[in-house]
Design a protein around this motif. Structure first.
Motif: not given
Length: 327
Positions: A120-139
Motif C-alpha cells: 500500500n505504499g506505506v510502512d509504519f516503523i515499530n521501535e527497533g525495526t528496520h527503516i525503509p530506504e530511499t536511494v538518491i543517486k546521480t543519474s
C-alpha cells in the motif's frame, strides 16, 4: 564608483556571471536603499543614466542606445530582457517542478528510488525495526540539451527610427518561439514515462480521467496535457460542463477538468492522440545552460543583421511515477 561614471564595454558580457551580475558588483543595489533609485537594478540605473525609455507610448527609438559607446553596451542586455519576457507565461510553468541553471554542457540529474517496496505504499516503523530506504543517486545518463533561437534579419538603418516599445514586441515573439521549442522538449521527455493506460473506449472519456487519477496515486493529478481533437472532446464532456468548472472557465479563462486538474493545450501534434497526466510538483526538471545568449559583439557594433538570440536547455523526468500516459 557611482552608477553615472561606470565604464561600460563588451567585457561585462564575457564574464561568466552575466552582464547584470557583473554590473551589480560594480554598482551594488544595496547602496541605493532609501534613495529615489531604490528598486532599480544596476542595468535599470544605467538606462536612467542615459535617459533611455524602453517602455510606454513615449519610449525612445533604437538609435538612443547608440548615442555613445557606453550606452551602446546596454543594447544586448535590453534584447535579452525583452526575449525573456516572451519566455514567461507559457505552459512550461504548468509542467516544470524546478529549473536548474548550469554552467557546463555536461549535466547529470539525480534519481530518487525506493529501495524496498512496501504494501500500500506505506510502512509504519515499530521501535527497533528496520527503516525503509530511499536511494538518491546521480543519474547514469547525461541530460540532452538542445539549442533554440532565431537570427535577426534587419539592418540597423531600417530599425534605428523604430520605437523600442514596438521592437520589444518582436523580441517577445522570439522568446515565445523559444518557449514553444522548450515545450516540445518537455512533452517528449514526459512521453518516455513508464506508466501507460489504454482508453476505455475508442475515444477519451470521463472514465479515463478517473483511471489516470487512480494510476497516479499516491501522487496528485494536477495537470493534464492534451491537443487537437482530444482537447475538443474533453471540453465537450458532460462532466466538464458542470457549474463549478464552467464558472471557473468563464471567470478566469483557465480550463479545469472535472477532477480538479488544470487542462493544458499542447501547441504541437507530438502527442498523436495521447493524453498526459502529471503531478507537476514531482514530474519534470528543466535544465538550462546559462541564460538567453545574444551576439553582443554584433549588437553593440550595430550589425543587427544575422545577430543570433539563443537559449540552450533540456529536461529530465524526476519521479517516473508522477506521470501517466493514456491512449
Amino acid at each position: 564608483m557611482t552608477f553615472d561614471n561606470i565604464k561600460l564595454d563588451k567585457g561585462l558580457y564575457t564574464s561568466n556571471k552575466g552582464f547584470t551580475r557583473a554590473l551589480e558588483e560594480l554598482d551594488p543595489s544595496e547602496n541605493y536603499i532609501g534613495t529615489e533609485l531604490e528598486g532599480l537594478d544596476a542595468y535599470e540605473r544605467q538606462l536612467k543614466r542615459f535617459d533611455i525609455k524602453v517602455n510606454g507610448a513615449n519610449s525612445d527609438t533604437i538609435s538612443k542606445f547608440f548615442q555613445t559607446s557606453d550606452s551602446a553596451a546596454l543594447f544586448p542586455e535590453y534584447v535579452s530582457r525583452a526575449v525573456r519576457t516572451g519566455l514567461t507565461n507559457n505552459i512550461l510553468d504548468d509542467l516544470v517542478a524546478t529549473t536548474t541553471v548550469i554552467d557546463s554542457l555536461d549535466y547529470r540529474s539525480i534519481e530518487c528510488v525506493d529501495a524496498e517496496k512496501v504494501e500500500n505504499g506505506v510502512d509504519f516503523i515499530n521501535e527497533g525495526t528496520h527503516i525503509p530506504e530511499t536511494v538518491i543517486k546521480t543519474s547514469s545518463n547525461l541530460t540532452k540539451l538542445n539549442k533554440c533561437g532565431r537570427s535577426l534579419v534587419a539592418s540597423y538603418e531600417a530599425l534605428k527610427s523604430q520605437r523600442l516599445d514596438l521592437f520589444t514586441i518582436s523580441l517577445k515573439q522570439i522568446g515565445n518561439y523559444i518557449a514553444n521549442c522548450e515545450t516540445v522538449q518537455a512533452i517528449n521527455t514526459l512521453l518516455k514515462a513508464s506508466k501507460n493506460l489504454d482508453f476505455a473506449g475508442d475515444d477519451i472519456a470521463y472514465v479515463d480521467f478517473i483511471e489516470m487519477y487512480k494510476s497516479l496515486a499516491p501522487y496528485e493529478m494536477n495537470t493534464v496535457i492534451a491537443e487537437g481533437d482530444n482537447l475538443s472532446k474533453i471540453l465537450q464532456m458532460t462532466e466538464f460542463k458542470d457549474s463549478q468548472a464552467g464558472q471557473s472557465f468563464h471567470a478566469t479563462g483557465k480550463l479545469v477538468t472535472p477532477v480538479g486538474a488544470k487542462l493544458v493545450y499542447s501547441p504541437t501534434n507530438i502527442l498523436n492522440g495521447r493524453v498526459i497526466a502529471i503531478d507537476k510538483r514531482f514530474a519534470l526538471e528543466k535544465v538550462q545552460f546559462g541564460d538567453v545568449v545574444t551576439d553582443f559583439d554584433k549588437l553593440i557594433d550595430r550589425q543587427l543583421e544575422r545577430a543570433t538570440i539563443t537559449l540552450t536547455s533540456g529536461f529530465n523526468r524526476l519521479i517516473d511515477g508522477a506521470c501517466v500516459i493514456a491512449s
